[in-house]
Design an enzyme around this catalytic site. Structure first.
Site, PDB file in Angstrom:
ATOM      1  N   ARG A  13       0.805  -1.228   0.000  1.00  0.00           N
ATOM      2  CA  ARG A  13       0.000   0.000   0.000  1.00  0.00           C
ATOM      3  C   ARG A  13       0.839   1.280   0.000  1.00  0.00           C
ATOM      4  O   ARG A  13       0.566   2.214   0.751  1.00  0.00           O
ATOM      5  CB  ARG A  13      -0.944   0.011   1.204  1.00  0.00           C
ATOM      6  CG  ARG A  13      -1.988  -1.086   1.139  1.00  0.00           C
ATOM      7  CD  ARG A  13      -2.991  -0.933   2.227  1.00  0.00           C
ATOM      8  NE  ARG A  13      -3.962  -2.029   2.220  1.00  0.00           N
ATOM      9  CZ  ARG A  13      -4.877  -2.197   3.137  1.00  0.00           C
ATOM     10  NH1 ARG A  13      -4.961  -1.376   4.151  1.00  0.00           N
ATOM     11  NH2 ARG A  13      -5.728  -3.197   3.066  1.00  0.00           N
ATOM     12  N   ASP A  69      -8.901 -11.688   1.982  1.00  0.00           N
ATOM     13  CA  ASP A  69     -10.316 -11.603   1.595  1.00  0.00           C
ATOM     14  C   ASP A  69     -10.780 -12.674   0.601  1.00  0.00           C
ATOM     15  O   ASP A  69     -11.974 -12.896   0.447  1.00  0.00           O
ATOM     16  CB  ASP A  69     -10.603 -10.224   0.985  1.00  0.00           C
ATOM     17  CG  ASP A  69     -10.457  -9.119   2.017  1.00  0.00           C
ATOM     18  OD1 ASP A  69     -10.559  -9.411   3.213  1.00  0.00           O
ATOM     19  OD2 ASP A  69     -10.234  -7.964   1.618  1.00  0.00           O
ATOM     20  N   GLY A 112     -13.435  -8.054   5.847  1.00  0.00           N
ATOM     21  CA  GLY A 112     -14.103  -8.251   4.558  1.00  0.00           C
ATOM     22  C   GLY A 112     -14.875  -6.991   4.237  1.00  0.00           C
ATOM     23  O   GLY A 112     -16.079  -6.913   4.462  1.00  0.00           O
ATOM     24  N   GLU A 129     -24.962 -19.229  14.084  1.00  0.00           N
ATOM     25  CA  GLU A 129     -26.411 -19.257  13.890  1.00  0.00           C
ATOM     26  C   GLU A 129     -26.792 -18.457  12.648  1.00  0.00           C
ATOM     27  O   GLU A 129     -27.810 -18.721  12.018  1.00  0.00           O
ATOM     28  CB  GLU A 129     -27.124 -18.689  15.124  1.00  0.00           C
ATOM     29  CG  GLU A 129     -27.381 -19.723  16.219  1.00  0.00           C
ATOM     30  CD  GLU A 129     -26.122 -20.374  16.773  1.00  0.00           C
ATOM     31  OE1 GLU A 129     -25.086 -19.688  16.873  1.00  0.00           O
ATOM     32  OE2 GLU A 129     -26.167 -21.583  17.097  1.00  0.00           O
ATOM     33  N   ARG A 188     -23.415  -9.387  23.405  1.00  0.00           N
ATOM     34  CA  ARG A 188     -22.085  -8.770  23.383  1.00  0.00           C
ATOM     35  C   ARG A 188     -21.599  -8.665  21.943  1.00  0.00           C
ATOM     36  O   ARG A 188     -21.995  -9.454  21.084  1.00  0.00           O
ATOM     37  CB  ARG A 188     -21.070  -9.623  24.163  1.00  0.00           C
ATOM     38  CG  ARG A 188     -21.307  -9.711  25.646  1.00  0.00           C
ATOM     39  CD  ARG A 188     -21.013  -8.388  26.349  1.00  0.00           C
ATOM     40  NE  ARG A 188     -21.080  -8.533  27.787  1.00  0.00           N
ATOM     41  CZ  ARG A 188     -22.189  -8.489  28.513  1.00  0.00           C
ATOM     42  NH1 ARG A 188     -23.363  -8.306  27.923  1.00  0.00           N
ATOM     43  NH2 ARG A 188     -22.153  -8.620  29.828  1.00  0.00           N
TER      44      ARG A 188
HETATM   45  O1  F6P Z   1      -7.476  -6.045   1.971  1.00  0.00           O
HETATM   46  C1  F6P Z   1      -8.683  -5.705   2.505  1.00  0.00           C
HETATM   47  C2  F6P Z   1      -8.730  -5.966   3.976  1.00  0.00           C
HETATM   48  O2  F6P Z   1      -8.201  -7.195   4.307  1.00  0.00           O
HETATM   49  C3  F6P Z   1     -10.153  -5.809   4.423  1.00  0.00           C
HETATM   50  O3  F6P Z   1     -10.890  -6.962   4.522  1.00  0.00           O
HETATM   51  C4  F6P Z   1      -9.982  -5.090   5.700  1.00  0.00           C
HETATM   52  O4  F6P Z   1     -11.064  -4.286   5.897  1.00  0.00           O
HETATM   53  C5  F6P Z   1      -8.782  -4.262   5.464  1.00  0.00           C
HETATM   54  O5  F6P Z   1      -7.972  -5.000   4.635  1.00  0.00           O
HETATM   55  C6  F6P Z   1      -8.065  -3.792   6.686  1.00  0.00           C
HETATM   56  O6  F6P Z   1      -7.187  -2.817   6.284  1.00  0.00           O
HETATM   57  P1  F6P Z   1      -6.510  -1.791   7.237  1.00  0.00           P
HETATM   58  O7  F6P Z   1      -5.347  -2.501   7.815  1.00  0.00           O
HETATM   59  O8  F6P Z   1      -6.142  -0.671   6.352  1.00  0.00           O
HETATM   60  O9  F6P Z   1      -7.529  -1.432   8.268  1.00  0.00           O
END
Ligand code: F6P
Length: 265
Positions: A13, A69, A112, A129, A188
């Protein structure tokens, strides 16, 4: 090392890589080191970046699918997915002990943002469930009916797995809405978060990564470019153009969704 998670290159990233200046710097680095081809490991963002980069600075690039994912087209499983779902299963099994002990309802949020693969498969494995995922419209009324049925059958506990990108909202929102209409259970919320993205890879992931890694090298050497190497139907390699792999989410298996309903009655 073969048993560690994370990245050693730290290119994940990268914001710099999203600018023209960054792309030029990357190209310069590769030229200086005599690197003529690349194998990139990641998900849709990685493949989009790779396509853009090779359009500007042509050189062969092969992709390997890696994302927790599991939402890429052209492979049955992505690297990291199996480890993530096993982490979820281990965590939810532990939560189930408290849920059973105190007759509680737990709404558990898993990762996800756009895909429900983690929620669905781990949901089946923990005997959830209900499972709420972004690919299908979630009905809170249906969910409440299901929970009521369980309550009247004196189920000791209930677990609902919610993918973070679900249209009904995250776990807190779902819990709030459920409590408003059905307050019987002591409820919860648990957000599993980033424990799902790290740790030692499972055996399945190690073997998958080894197979895809070797195949990516073979494919690169054979002169192909711009494709992601995937494995489908257990043993068949498939080569999918980058834009197809990232734009077309593989489909959610409807039979698995059905399975959650059948098993949680
Ligand atoms: O690559 C997507 C993911 O795995 C998502 O499922 C999750 O929301 C995100 O990365 C988490 O990313 P970050 O570390 O930027 O919160």
């Amino acid at each position: 090392a073969v048993g560690s998670g994370g990245t050693i290159l730290k290119t994940a990233r990268s914001e710099k890589f999203m600018t023209l200046k960054g792309l030029k710097t990357a190209n310069k680095q590769l030229m200086e080191r005599g690197i003529e081809g690349l194998i990139v490991i990641g998900g849709d963002g990685t493949f989009r970046g790779a396509s853009e980069f090779s359009n500007l600075f042509p050189r062969p690039i092969i992709g390997i699918p890696a994302t927790i994912d599991n939402d890429l087209y052209g492979t049955d499983f992505t690297i990291g997915y199996d480890t993530a779902i096993n982490t979820v299963v281990e965590a939810v099994d532990k939560i189930r002990d408290t849920a059973d002990a105190h007759n509680r309802l737990f709404i558990i949020e898993v990762m996800g943002r756009d895909a429900g693969f983690i929620a669905l498969r781990s949901g089946i494995a923990v005997g959830a469930e209900a499972v709420l995922i972004p690919e299908t419209k979630s009905s809170l009324n249906k969910l409440i009916e299901r929970l009521k049925k369980g309550w009247h059958r004196q189920k000791k506990s209930s677990i609902v797995i919610v993918a973070e990108g679900d249209d009904a909202g995250g776990a807190f929102e779902v819990a709030k809405k459920v409590k408003e209409k059905f307050g019987n259970y002591d409820t919860r919320v648990s957000i599993l978060g980033h424990i799902q993205r790290g740790g030692a890879p499972s055996c399945m992931d190690r073997v998958l990564a080894s197979r895809l890694g070797v195949e990516a090298v073979n494919v690169l050497c054979s002169g192909k470019a711009g494709v992601m190497v995937g494995l489908v139907n257990k043993d068949q390699f498939l080569y999918t153009p980058f834009d197809k792999a990232s734009k077309h989410h593989q489909e959610i298996n409807k039979d698995l969704l059905q399975l959650v309903e059948v098993l949680s009655i």
